[in-house]
Write an enzyme that holds these catalytic residues in place. Structure first.
Site, mmCIF file in Angstrom:
data_model
loop_
_atom_site.group_PDB
_atom_site.id
_atom_site.type_symbol
_atom_site.label_atom_id
_atom_site.label_comp_id
_atom_site.label_asym_id
_atom_site.label_seq_id
_atom_site.Cartn_x
_atom_site.Cartn_y
_atom_site.Cartn_z
ATOM 1 C CG HIS A 46 45.037 41.576 42.620
ATOM 2 N ND1 HIS A 46 46.166 42.351 42.450
ATOM 3 C CD2 HIS A 46 45.473 40.304 42.783
ATOM 4 C CE1 HIS A 46 47.235 41.573 42.514
ATOM 5 N NE2 HIS A 46 46.850 40.330 42.697
ATOM 6 N NE ARG B 267 45.040 35.415 40.522
ATOM 7 C CZ ARG B 267 45.955 35.880 41.345
ATOM 8 N NH1 ARG B 267 46.700 35.061 42.033
ATOM 9 N NH2 ARG B 267 46.119 37.172 41.517
ATOM 10 C CD GLN C 80 41.965 37.386 43.744
ATOM 11 O OE1 GLN C 80 43.083 37.575 43.296
ATOM 12 N NE2 GLN C 80 41.606 36.231 44.261
ATOM 13 C CD GLU D 281 47.280 36.199 49.605
ATOM 14 O OE1 GLU D 281 46.617 36.943 48.865
ATOM 15 O OE2 GLU D 281 47.004 35.025 49.809
ATOM 16 C CG LEU E 170 49.910 43.813 45.164
ATOM 17 C CD1 LEU E 170 48.542 43.430 45.667
ATOM 18 C CD2 LEU E 170 50.422 42.793 44.168
ATOM 19 C CG PHE F 216 50.739 33.389 49.324
ATOM 20 C CD1 PHE F 216 51.827 34.054 49.873
ATOM 21 C CD2 PHE F 216 50.261 33.821 48.092
ATOM 22 C CE1 PHE F 216 52.428 35.114 49.202
ATOM 23 C CE2 PHE F 216 50.853 34.888 47.419
ATOM 24 C CZ PHE F 216 51.936 35.536 47.972
ATOM 25 N NE ARG G 183 45.569 37.355 46.733
ATOM 26 C CZ ARG G 183 46.424 37.375 45.727
ATOM 27 N NH1 ARG G 183 45.990 37.462 44.486
ATOM 28 N NH2 ARG G 183 47.713 37.305 45.968
ATOM 29 C CG HIS H 129 45.557 41.859 46.604
ATOM 30 N ND1 HIS H 129 45.986 42.253 47.844
ATOM 31 C CD2 HIS H 129 46.377 40.849 46.222
ATOM 32 C CE1 HIS H 129 47.032 41.507 48.199
ATOM 33 N NE2 HIS H 129 47.287 40.644 47.228
#
Lengths: 283, 661
Positions: B369, B405, B255, B270, B267, B141, B301, B257
């Site tokens: 996100h 995050r 955040q 990731e 979405l 990730f 991100r 994404h």
């Protein structure tokens, strides 16, 4: 260099492909079954709205636009709007489906929306699937019955066969949307029928070595005419499951296993707890 | 008037709320969970790619442990996180995965032997160890040094939510579905529960509890383009703000994404990039290695999102009727991988785009996100300023995410915080001094006050339109409080949002029996505006760039002035702006003093405290290493944290390469 050109050609292709077709947008006629049970004046009726279609319009977009611009009193349920949470199941032209991923371009110019039958109506297109599903879960005890509630969390986890994990996940993908229940012919005649959703769940727990129940336990839950033996194999559940769960196979399989258990009494229940069957409350 | 009494009131039935309730119930405290929707429909469901926990089972995870996870998380946060909380988190994450494994989550497991994976666009063969056979697997990730993300295909949140929700049913914990907490009951120093509206009947009910916990998730719906579910409206943040006592931390930290599908904003995980997917521009060029040579597509991100928007600004976006986008290419992963490990992505592309991701590239653009900000709490999850109010998950600023995050850390936070704070709530309820003694009259007064606010909409003869107000707010948030921010845009945003907030009091709502969705829409929009104002004002005051908060006019992280947390509250009911204060982060206590993240911009303004602390840390580490101290002892010398964890969760985590002695 050649590779670059190739890439660029590929990109051109993609662009072509992604270019939305230009077309004249239709004026959709949407007939919605309206009824507010909380209002003594309200009577169930179809109300028709005109909405101008847009590119890649889903029923999620359409209904929100309707509520924003034409009728703020309209009731419906959307949560994830991505086809994963199961909130928005309704009848679209008579067929149960997830409204959020229903594209208007796949529908005729005039179509009807109605709430999912079989569940308590909250108002208009909103039904109380959650209450029904909790009742179902309590009735079939839809959780892993562990030998020991205290897990040593510091220790390495118990290994599991990778294929088994995936097989469990395939059945665990159910989103409890209620389409299988709403489309079930048997459920219409026998409101205490557990439904494909419950049979699939038991089938999922039966696969799972962490659930320490055995067929004798599952028989207590499913081995009746309101359980798996009640299914008449009309199998609309299978046809309308938006997650394409293998319901047909699971029902047939569980019926066979439960019949074996019923006839031969395999796996003596003395080894494990017998799960008492709790009756569904009928309103 | 109806009043319901319980020990613990949990507001929100996502993973954090459900897990807290299980914790409290197991310790003998009756809990009631409130939820807008049936629990299994909560937004936790949408976590696709996985949950970070340093199990180090896969070969690419070997060497991973709490220390590495800690470093990744703090760097990801751009040093905005509370490092003690991060430590609590990383030590509990493996326990959370293992607990869920016991409860029935079908984690994807490891097949030993050779397998082909895609790393940096190349096919590579890796060999999984025999000892790892059947253990929980991890995938790569963004922003992580090791493969650490445990997953269930790409339906991780779904499977976790099924298991935890089923545990709640097993424990017989009632979930009151289709209700909404619209105000907290408090006396200025102690929280006593909430005023709750029944979303079927429209009735207001008082819930009185010794401990009240907010676990209402994020606030994505303040933005026009967001991956969040319809119910993520930030109303949990709002009811805390409205007390004027509880604080929200870092609301400006939002955040985006990188891969929301374009234009719907749904979405795609990731995990697509973690498993080897690439980002391409209009020319089909893979541009991330040019700008982020270290981590490429797998930088954090905030960094990837900015790089994507920069690419579009350079004229390299793909033009379409709805605007511009870029491509996510996962075709190289192969059909088998996509149909087994990225199943939801396949379905989403099929249903919403009409494309086949095994053959076609996916149109993507960054979308809002995650809300890093939330109800500010102590490490125990309790508000620093309002006793008896707890918060966990996305709704909280427990502060393990700081200003950005990491992917896989949010769904991990939900269950980890649920475990830890569930115990802390039980401890709180165990103590006799935390008993409550509240006259029914006070509860009635709160219900009456809320009822009169709702009635005001019905009595209103104003001509403003709430749908227009909300749409405008979402537009402002996306265009002016988005990925790239600047002072002018932000002051305009604050001014315009304040104006919309005032207008929201001139909206007439028809009085209807029952649910009355028009009324719901109206009062929620007003609450959303309060949170939006907190975000915009916080962003406008923070004259630096940190994590996801990026100021074009102040592009550098400024530790000298901004090593602090923003706190907002809504002091008086008649205010039209939140009151903002700050809380310093103490560098002299940090285990990992500020530095370069390992990706993204390399320039930042140091705090004078940083080199001093860095020297101390280096000396302690060097000395103890020379003495042969193990990593636990060194960590403990640098920043002791175990005392903050509930006793049952203090144990070490066993790994293949780190057996328990």
């Amino acid at each position: 260099m050649a590779e670059n050109v190739q890439q660029m050609a590929a990109a051109e292709d993609k662009k072509e492909q992604a270019a939305p077709q230009t077309k004249n947008h239709r004026m959709l006629q949407v007939s919605i079954l309206r009824y507010n049970p909380a209002d003594p004046e309200s009577v169930p009726h179809l109300q028709t709205y005109s909405v101008s279609e847009t590119d890649s319009m889903t029923l999620y977009i359409l209904l929100n636009e309707l509520r924003d611009t034409q009728d703020p009193s309209l009731q419906f349920d959307f949560v994830c709007r991505a086809g994963i949470c199961g909130s928005c199941a309704m009848l679209v032209n008579g067929k149960p489906t997830l409204a959020c991923r229903c594209l208007t371009r796949d529908l005729p110019e005039h179509f009807t929306l109605a709430p999912l039958p079989g569940f308590e109506l909250i108002g208009d297109l909103s039904v109380n699937t959650g209450k029904w599903m909790r009742g179902m879960s309590e009735r079939i005890q839809s959780w892993c019955h562990l030998n020991d509630e205290e897990v040593n969390l510091s220790k390495i986890e118990t290994p599991m066969d990778p294929h088994l994990a995936e097989d469990i996940y395939l059945l665990d993908r159910c989103v409890e949307c209620g389409c299988c229940v709403a489309s079930c012919g048997n459920f219409r005649m026998r409101p205490d029928f557990v439904g494909a959703v419950a049979i699939n769940k038991i089938s999922r727990f039966r696969l799972d070595p962490r659930d320490h129940r055995n067929d004798a336990d599952y028989y207590e839950i499913l081995g009746t005419e309101s359980g798996v033996f009640g299914c008449m194999s009309l199998l609309a559940c299978h046809d309308f499951c938006p997650k394409d769960l293998p319901l047909k196979t699971q029902i047939a399989f569980m019926r066979r296993k439960m019949a074996e258990q019923g006839i031969m009494g395999k796996e003596e229940p003395t080894l494990k707890r017998v799960i008492p069957l709790r009756e569904l409350k009928l309103d | 008037m109806k009043v319901i009494y319980t020990d613990v009131l949990v507001i929100g039935a996502g993973l954090a709320g459900l897990r807290m309730a299980v914790g409290a119930k197991r310790r003998g405290h009756d809990s009631i969970i409130l939820s807008l929707v049936p629990p299994k429909r909560s937004h936790s469901k949408a976590a696709q790619g996985g949950m970070q926990a340093s199990l180090a089972n896969v070969i690419k995870g070997v060497g991973d442990n709490e220390d590495v996870h800690f470093g990744d998380t703090v760097r990801g946060s751009d040093w905005g996180a509370d490092q003690e909380v991060v430590r609590m988190f990383v030590n509990t994450a493996p326990k959370a995965v293992r607990e869920l494994a016991a409860w029935g989550v079908p984690w994807s497991r490891i097949t030993p032997g050779d397998r082909q994976v895609i790393i940096n666009g190349e096919k590579v063969t890796i060999t999984e160890r025999k000892e790892a056979a059947g253990l929980i697997g991890q995938r790569d990730f963004g922003g992580t040094k090791k493969w650490r993300t445990c997953f269930v295909s790409d339906g991780t949140g779904h499977a976790m939510l099924n298991a935890v929700s089923d545990r709640v049913i097993a424990y017989g914990i009632p979930v009151h579905e289709r209700v909404e907490a619209i105000a907290l009951i408090h006396d200025g120093s102690r929280c006593y529960g909430a005023v709750v509206r029944d979303l079927i009947t429209g009735e207001l009910i008082g819930y009185v509890a010794r401990a009240t916990a907010i676990a209402t998730g994020g606030a994505g719906k303040l933005f026009r383009v967001s991956t969040n579910a319809q119910i993520c409206e930030g109303t949990g943040h709002a009811i805390a703000l409205e007390t004027g006592v509880a604080m929200c931390g870092n609301l400006e930290a939002v955040q985006f994404h990188p891969t929301g599908i374009f234009p719907a904003g749904i979405l795609v995980t990731e995990g697509c990039r973690g498993d080897g997917g690439l980002l391409r521009d209009v020319d089909g060029h893979r541009f991330m290695p040019d700008v982020e040579p270290e981590k490429k597509e797998l930088a954090s991100r905030d960094v990837v999102s900015r790089r994507m928007e920069e690419r579009i600004a350079q004229g390299k976006g793909v033009k379409s009727r709805f605007g511009e986008h870029l491509w996510l290419d996962i075709t190289l992963l192969g059909e088998n991988h996509i149909k087994h490990n990225l199943r939801e992505v396949y379905e989403i592309c099929h249903y919403f785009l009409g494309i086949d991701p095994t053959k076609d590239w996916i149109p993507v653009r960054p979308a809002q996100h995650y809300t890093m900000g939330g109800v500010r709490t102590k490490p125990t999850g309790e508000s620093e300023t309002l006793k008896g109010l707890f918060a966990a998950g996305e709704a909280a600023c427990w502060d393990m995410h700081g200003f950005n995050r990491l992917g896989g850390n949010s769904v991990a936070e939900t269950v980890v915080a649920g475990m830890i704070i569930g115990e802390c709530i039980a401890d709180f309820c165990d103590k006799p001094e935390n008993a409550i003694d509240i006259p029914t009259r006070v509860v009635y007064d709160f219900i009456k006050r809320e009822q009169s606010k709702l009635d005001a909409f019905a009595k209103n003869s104003g001509t403003e339109n709430m749908a227009e107000i909300r749409t405008r707010m979402q537009e402002i948030m996306t265009t002016k409080v988005g990925i790239f921010r600047n002072g002018d845009m932000l002051s305009q945003a604050v001014e315009e949002l304040e104006d919309l907030y005032k207008k929201s009091f001139n909206v007439a709502v028809k009085n209807q029996p029952g649910a009355n969705p028009e009324l719901v829409y109206a009062y929620r929009t007003q609450k959303m505006l309060r949170v939006a104002l907190g975000m915009a004002l916080g962003a406008s005051l923070r004259t630096e760039s940190r994590g996801a908060h990026f100021r074009i006019d102040y592009p550098v992280r400024n530790d000298a002035e901004w090593c602090k947390r923003t706190l907002s509250t809504w002091k008086n009911e008649n205010d039209t702006l939140p009151t903002i204060t700050y809380q310093d982060l103490d560098i002299s206590k940090m285990e990992l003093p500020p530095g370069w993240r390992g990706y993204g911009a390399k320039n930042y303004i140091d705090n004078p405290e940083t080199p001093i602390r860095q020297k101390q840390v280096d000396e302690i580490r060097a000395k103890m290493e020379a003495e042969g101290a193990d990593r636990f002892a060194i960590q403990n010398a640098l920043m002791p944290y175990l005392q903050l964890l509930p006793e049952d969760l203090r144990g070490k985590n066993e790994r293949i390469d780190e057996p328990l002695s």
